[in-house]
Design a protein around this motif. Structure first.
Motif, PDB file in Angstrom:
ATOM      1  N   ASN A  65       0.754  -1.563  -0.049  1.00 25.89           N
ATOM      2  CA  ASN A  65      -0.103   0.120  -0.073  1.00 25.89           C
ATOM      3  C   ASN A  65       0.837   1.337  -0.063  1.00 25.89           C
ATOM      4  O   ASN A  65       0.434   2.379   0.395  1.00 25.89           O
ATOM      5  N   GLU A 115      -7.434  -4.261  -5.622  1.00 23.22           N
ATOM      6  CA  GLU A 115      -7.650  -3.208  -4.594  1.00 23.22           C
ATOM      7  C   GLU A 115      -8.552  -3.499  -3.439  1.00 23.22           C
ATOM      8  O   GLU A 115      -9.577  -3.932  -3.700  1.00 23.22           O
ATOM      9  N   ASP A 172      -9.325  -2.355   1.130  1.00 23.32           N
ATOM     10  CA  ASP A 172      -9.088  -1.478   2.166  1.00 23.32           C
ATOM     11  C   ASP A 172      -7.978  -2.408   3.103  1.00 23.32           C
ATOM     12  O   ASP A 172      -8.177  -3.360   3.046  1.00 23.32           O
ATOM     13  N   SER A 198      -5.232   2.976   6.933  1.00 25.06           N
ATOM     14  CA  SER A 198      -4.272   3.298   5.939  1.00 25.06           C
ATOM     15  C   SER A 198      -4.804   3.196   4.613  1.00 25.06           C
ATOM     16  O   SER A 198      -5.955   3.134   4.197  1.00 25.06           O
ATOM     17  N   GLN A 199      -3.766   3.555   3.827  1.00 27.79           N
ATOM     18  CA  GLN A 199      -4.311   3.942   2.136  1.00 27.79           C
ATOM     19  C   GLN A 199      -4.481   2.423   1.806  1.00 27.79           C
ATOM     20  O   GLN A 199      -4.043   1.366   2.387  1.00 27.79           O
ATOM     21  N   SER A 200      -5.426   2.172   1.128  1.00 30.90           N
ATOM     22  CA  SER A 200      -5.893   0.831   0.369  1.00 30.90           C
ATOM     23  C   SER A 200      -4.581   0.164  -0.281  1.00 30.90           C
ATOM     24  O   SER A 200      -3.522   0.668  -0.445  1.00 30.90           O
ATOM     25  N   PRO A 242       1.446   0.111   7.159  1.00 27.38           N
ATOM     26  CA  PRO A 242       1.827   0.314   5.952  1.00 27.38           C
ATOM     27  C   PRO A 242       3.081  -0.691   5.534  1.00 27.38           C
ATOM     28  O   PRO A 242       3.627  -0.801   5.963  1.00 27.38           O
TER      29      PRO A 242
END
Length: 165
Positions: A11, A39, A41, A47-49, A88
């Motif tokens: 990610n 993609e 979650d 956090s970002q996907s 991440p």
């Protein structure tokens, strides 16, 4: 020669690290194929996907040699040596299955197969009739059983490079 299935996730700078991970895996054996990239979650933290996929590879490496190589690849591409769960990731490479091996340490087949849509969906896509080592269940049977329980949304990512070449 063992056929192995490796979960790949990132990610952080996702395009770069997915491509790098696959290129690195090419060096560890032959007949590399990759699933669709999905993609989804982050699970267990904000956090970002992530981008996730599964790679299939034939290798002459032992389990220990493969695990060592995967760890070195992760570190080479920026994963901290002391990385913890639920953080991440630049590159996460997990052995899901190693031939017919059933093991407690490391746990093989990896229990992520039963927990996460981003693992079972790509496995189903690649090898639906594969019997999961140590069980009588095929990947398709696990996928059918878990499909309604795994609520995580997966979105297909259009490849930006030729994944299987």
């Amino acid at each position: 020669m063992n056929t192995v299935y490796i979960g790949i996730g990132t990610n952080i700078d996702r395009h770069k690290h997915i491509e790098a991970g696959l290129r690195e895996l090419e060096q560890l054996g032959g007949n590399l194929t990759a699933s669709t990239i999905y993609e989804c979650d982050a699970v267990g933290f904000e956090s970002q996907s992530f981008f996730n996929l599964v790679a299939k590879l034939d290798t002459l490496l032992s389990l220990d040699e493969l695990a060592t190589n995967l760890r070195e690849i992760e570190i080479r591409w920026g994963r901290p040596c002391n990385a913890e769960k639920n953080q991440p990731r630049t590159l996460d490479l997990d052995i899901l299955m190693f031939g017919d091996l059933v093991s407690e340490k490391p746990t093989l087949p990896r229990d992520d197969i039963y927990k996460f849509a981003f693992v079972i969906q790509p496995l189903f896509e690649m090898s639906p009739d594969l019997v999961i080592p140590g069980t009588t269940q095929t990947v398709k049977q696990v996928w059918q059983t878990k499909q309604s329980l795994l609520t995580q949304e997966l979105t297909k990512v259009e490849p930006w490079f030729d994944i299987n070449n």
